[in-house]
Design a protein around this motif. Sequence first.
Motif, PDB file in Angstrom:
ATOM      1  N   UNK A  41     -28.346 -16.847 -64.752  1.00  0.00           N
ATOM      2  CA  UNK A  41     -26.904 -16.624 -64.584  1.00  0.00           C
ATOM      3  C   UNK A  41     -26.565 -16.107 -63.192  1.00  0.00           C
ATOM      4  N   UNK A  42     -27.559 -15.476 -62.509  1.00  0.00           N
ATOM      5  CA  UNK A  42     -27.321 -14.956 -61.149  1.00  0.00           C
ATOM      6  C   UNK A  42     -26.972 -16.052 -60.150  1.00  0.00           C
ATOM      7  N   UNK A  43     -27.304 -17.294 -60.473  1.00  0.00           N
ATOM      8  CA  UNK A  43     -27.021 -18.386 -59.546  1.00  0.00           C
ATOM      9  C   UNK A  43     -25.526 -18.587 -59.355  1.00  0.00           C
ATOM     10  N   UNK A  44     -24.716 -18.187 -60.328  1.00  0.00           N
ATOM     11  CA  UNK A  44     -23.268 -18.353 -60.227  1.00  0.00           C
ATOM     12  C   UNK A  44     -22.523 -17.028 -60.277  1.00  0.00           C
ATOM     13  N   UNK A  45     -23.151 -16.003 -60.826  1.00  0.00           N
ATOM     14  CA  UNK A  45     -22.471 -14.733 -61.046  1.00  0.00           C
ATOM     15  C   UNK A  45     -23.157 -13.604 -60.296  1.00  0.00           C
TER      16      UNK A  45
ATOM     17  N   UNK B  22     -25.664  -9.768 -66.136  1.00  0.00           N
ATOM     18  CA  UNK B  22     -26.265  -8.876 -67.132  1.00  0.00           C
ATOM     19  C   UNK B  22     -25.669  -9.109 -68.519  1.00  0.00           C
ATOM     20  N   UNK B  23     -24.373  -9.435 -68.573  1.00  0.00           N
ATOM     21  CA  UNK B  23     -23.707  -9.665 -69.858  1.00  0.00           C
ATOM     22  C   UNK B  23     -24.381 -10.811 -70.610  1.00  0.00           C
ATOM     23  N   UNK B  24     -24.668 -11.894 -69.891  1.00  0.00           N
ATOM     24  CA  UNK B  24     -25.326 -13.036 -70.532  1.00  0.00           C
ATOM     25  C   UNK B  24     -26.765 -12.692 -70.908  1.00  0.00           C
ATOM     26  N   UNK B  25     -27.405 -11.856 -70.099  1.00  0.00           N
ATOM     27  CA  UNK B  25     -28.742 -11.401 -70.446  1.00  0.00           C
ATOM     28  C   UNK B  25     -28.751 -10.630 -71.749  1.00  0.00           C
ATOM     29  N   UNK B  26     -27.754  -9.759 -71.930  1.00  0.00           N
ATOM     30  CA  UNK B  26     -27.671  -8.969 -73.161  1.00  0.00           C
ATOM     31  C   UNK B  26     -27.401  -9.861 -74.373  1.00  0.00           C
TER      32      UNK B  26
ATOM     33  N   UNK C  15     -33.053  -5.279 -74.226  1.00  0.00           N
ATOM     34  CA  UNK C  15     -32.843  -6.187 -73.097  1.00  0.00           C
ATOM     35  C   UNK C  15     -32.278  -5.447 -71.902  1.00  0.00           C
ATOM     36  N   UNK C  16     -31.334  -4.550 -72.149  1.00  0.00           N
ATOM     37  CA  UNK C  16     -30.756  -3.764 -71.050  1.00  0.00           C
ATOM     38  C   UNK C  16     -31.841  -2.941 -70.362  1.00  0.00           C
ATOM     39  N   UNK C  17     -32.705  -2.340 -71.171  1.00  0.00           N
ATOM     40  CA  UNK C  17     -33.802  -1.546 -70.607  1.00  0.00           C
ATOM     41  C   UNK C  17     -34.723  -2.418 -69.769  1.00  0.00           C
ATOM     42  N   UNK C  18     -35.066  -3.596 -70.287  1.00  0.00           N
ATOM     43  CA  UNK C  18     -36.003  -4.486 -69.593  1.00  0.00           C
ATOM     44  C   UNK C  18     -35.430  -4.961 -68.251  1.00  0.00           C
TER      45      UNK C  18
END
Length: 519
Positions: A84-88, A94-98, A498-501
């Motif tokens: 997601x970092x490629x666009x955001x 982080x939101x999509x990661x969570x 996930x947030x911790x990781x």
Amino acid sequence: MEQRDRWATKIGLILAMAGNAIGLGNFVRFPTQVAGNGGGAFMVPYFAALFLLGIPVMWVEWVQGRYGGKYGHGTLGPTFYLMARESLKPKSALIFGLIGGALAFATTTLLNSYYLHLIGWSAAYSWFSITGAYFGKNTAEFFGNYLTNHAQVFLFWGITVVLLGIAVGQGVSKGIERWVKVMMPLLYVFAIILVIYVFALGSPLGDPNWSTIKGFEFIWSPNWSYLREHLYEVLLAASGQIFFTLSLGMGIIQNYASYLGPDDDVALSGLATVSLNEFAEVVLGGSIAVPLAVAYAPKIVPPEVLAQGSTETLNWIAGEFGLGFSYTSLPNIFVEMGTAGRFFGALWFLLLWFAGFTSAIAMYNYLTALLEEDLNIKRSTGTWIVFALYFILGLPVVYIDGYLDQVDAWISFQLALLALFDIIVAVWLFKPDNFWEELHRGAYIRVPGFYKWITMIVAPIFLIFPLAGTFTDLIGKTLGWPARIAILAMLLIGAVETYYAIKKKYGEELEKNEVIIKV
């Protein structure tokens, strides 16, 4: 960066991926869906869903897994964040990661909470078949008595999960790969023996109106009128089956693919996984249970239904087909076979056990990898932590009526939801050109260009059917408090973990809100 475990051989990887995909869905759920959706009417939308949804999402998940593995991640949350970092900006990514981490964690815990018990049932019935325990008894009552004998239920569950823990604890190349290299060929051998027997069986009761050939005709004769009248329902069932059969929307394909090298092929490997799974499901899974049920219909269908003709009989079989049918009516068929029934009954249930085991091992490894990579817990220790977690989560399955169906309804919805986020993150946020380049990095084949557009546009639209349908089904089921608590707890734990990781490794990025770590 510390070197992660990798697959020792290409064949080991393909067999593991195929084992991950091939499960109870191939030999129990697929016949259930075929029987309940007009037989041949089901096969047309099924193949459409395979080519327009299953194959593109399979490639998406292979790409995601290998990309995450390049950064040392085998779980979905950090991988979603990285793509997601490629666009955001990192804070938005982080939101999509969570979301990805929460959904994948909830799937691998909740699905296995009951799936492992179903595998345990198969192990038990392998033993019951070879010993003839249900021969001469009412098979429905026998199954009910088994389910209430909790000591027996946990015994066969325990045998299964201990073996899973041993396999996963030995690692990817020295554990999982070695186990699937034995189990997958045996699974195919068992299935082929059963299919050959079914083909040779013909009309075992001497009535040509009821034969295995009639069962094959039911499956493979396109029923266009039924399809026209029930198009939405059949399309919904077909697209939903594709998720179950290919193990999409779970995060476990990404986990296995994360143990690839950065330039290892994913295009041909993903296609090979689909091909092996479809052979097991359509050719083998579709050639055992339904033809057997049709051939022995006079012995398992109530006389008043049988007297109404073949159509009503097939409808009855379709309505009864499923897990309960597998453990009540099919044992009646094995009893009718006499002494040979003990062998073929044991072979059938052992086939189910192998299929379930090779799927469950992937979900088990996902959680073990999470503990190992994010919390620095030794793999050998992590496997027994996962064992304890599965034991706790499996208690409501045994002791609370209706809990299994409620959680299963949620999982059906969640699979489609996570698959949609797979495409949003790995294609749209990662950017379509980047995705296409990653798909072909080290590829042994060139994927036709139109599949880029299918993946970008057609697949997400196709996902509307399973999403809308399973959501409607979910609304129709009243989730009890135990199911609600379990679902919310697993989603919350998954998000927190996930947030911790992500924070542990990419904390500076999040603080400055700019990309720093790039491989």
